[in-house]
Enzyme design. Sequence first.
Site, short mmCIF file in Angstrom:
data_model
loop_
_atom_site.label_atom_id
_atom_site.label_comp_id
_atom_site.label_asym_id
_atom_site.label_seq_id
_atom_site.Cartn_x
_atom_site.Cartn_y
_atom_site.Cartn_z
N GLY A 29 0.82 -1.21 0.00
CA GLY A 29 0.00 0.00 0.00
C GLY A 29 0.85 1.26 0.00
CB SER A 30 0.12 4.58 1.41
OG SER A 30 -1.18 4.60 0.90
CB THR A 31 4.61 1.58 3.25
OG1 THR A 31 4.33 0.36 2.58
CG2 THR A 31 3.82 1.68 4.54
#
Length: 577
Positions: A291-293
């Site tokens: 995801g956004s990491t």
Amino acid sequence: MMQLEGALYPWRFRLVLALLALMTAAIVWRIIDLQVVDHDFLQGQGDARSMRHIPIPAHRGLITDRNGEPLAVSTPVTTLWANGKELQAGRAQWPTLAVALGQEPKAFAQRLEQNAGREFMYLVRGLTPEQGQAIIDLKVPGVYAIEEFRRFYPAGEVTAHVVGFTDVDDKGREGVELAFEEWLAGVPGKRQVLKDRRGRLIKDVQVTQNAKAGQALALSIDLRLQYLAHRELRNALAEFGAKAGSLVMLDVQSGEVLAMVNHPTYNPNNRRNRQPAALRNRAMIDVFEPGSTVKPFSMSAALQSGRWKPEDRVDVSGGTLQIGKYTIRDVSRTGGNLNLTEILIKSSNIGISKIAFDIGAESIYAVMQQVGLGQDTGLGFPGERVGNLPNHRIWPKAETATLAYGYGLSVTAIQLAHAYATLANDGRSVPLTMTRADGARDAGTQVIPQDIAKTLQGMLQQVVEAPGGVFRAQVPAYHVAGKSGTARKNAAGTKGYTENAYRSLFAGFAPVNNPRIALLVVIDEPSTGAYYGGLISAPVFGKVMAGALRLMNIAPDNLPPTLPQAVVPLDSKGGRI
Ligand code: 59J
């Protein structure tokens, strides 16, 4: 000649003949005696004694943490066994034996009766040599001892997944115990003994080969950090009713794994009741969509392209972006024009997607590959997964966008932590190691240009420190950089995503002015209502990072300016004048 001699000395010739005949008769008699008369007796004696080789167990190497704290220790133990048939001769001593073994005499006697026909039964395993000798000294017929080593894990469940364990034969089965089996195991020796028919040792003849002890191994793990990480992760899982979690802490400059913990965990000293779910070293054998990491790596590609500067703006208004039948959403629905730092702070999926359309997926793919996402770590840990960074000859728009904000690829926690360590190490990727890196270090490979890595460090510092940022990841007296992520989990057996099962992440590093520690926290399926990475995982990050910076004596880079001290004149004895 013979005749001549015979004729010359007839008496001497006859004497020799007579003597020869006598000797032959004696030998023949002896043969008959041995083969016929005494046969049974001698056969019995021969059977009764035989030379055998029995193995001498090799001492298995000690496993320690980076400071010499023992994590796996081999101690000599005595195992007692019995010959069920021979036991019957010493019935009178059974109650004494039972008491010495700490067993209830009646039940014990019953067990011995049941095994009366067997030549081998375990009485008790893993006694101290003193306890074992005390029982041997009772001289109960049919009771014997075997000397063995048993592995003990002083830190128990705290280091279980890293250290692993050995089987009953002292062979590595999981973790470091398996990965470093050859190094640790040593070579068993051989002892020649004289044993009787029943396997009873009559005489220790000689050691024909000394056992060669295994070698000691110092891991890169710091047990103090491991304990801290274990405790904080466990507490967070309990607080948010989460299913599982992992934490990985790396030394940014050396690539050493300083801490690696997972929940659920297990006690490696207890061979019974091992639950498969608890045995999993999730940080290395579970793959997930990050995801956004991964947005900082997409951002790196943007900056590396030369087409984007941190102050450039992207229109993210509307909160959704339609790509064919596929909708990209910003959960925060910020709207407006965001600069690149704000895209990271607000974690705008739309913002990073529009940048990805501009620079192309290939450049994002290249950065992700170079920082090790979906790539072999080289650690060779048992069961370690590689994950998957998919490539396309032609990247469709939907795939381009989802790659940029962290879906459609799968990684392990150790890979994601390593990617952040590389960013923290000014873009230089240093190979990971599970063992203490003494002396010569691998200088690594520059995979992100240094100036761009530094720019990204500053942007991620804003993600933590700017108003509306992830303040729960902050650490007093230090500047921290990082990124949260909240990812819906795949619905089992489908290509779709669940509505109510999330993975909460926070990844980052500190101190920003001279990064030393990279840290990733992954929490699986929080269930008490909250589930954002910034709410669930960031506090664990903050607490563990704070403790690690202090324990490692890392100089603060964010001390409040010292207040001017009032100068009070003192006399020579320190009193006020
Ligand atoms: C999200 C997704 C799933 C996969 C969405 C989280 C997509 C998507 C298809 C809805 C919660 C939610 C490929 S949110 O990580 O955007 O960490 O503090 O799981 O978007 O397109 O109810 N993170 N998370 N998305 N999927 N597919 C934000 C964001 C992120 C936060 C908060 C709010 C998602 C700020 C996530 C955080 O940055």
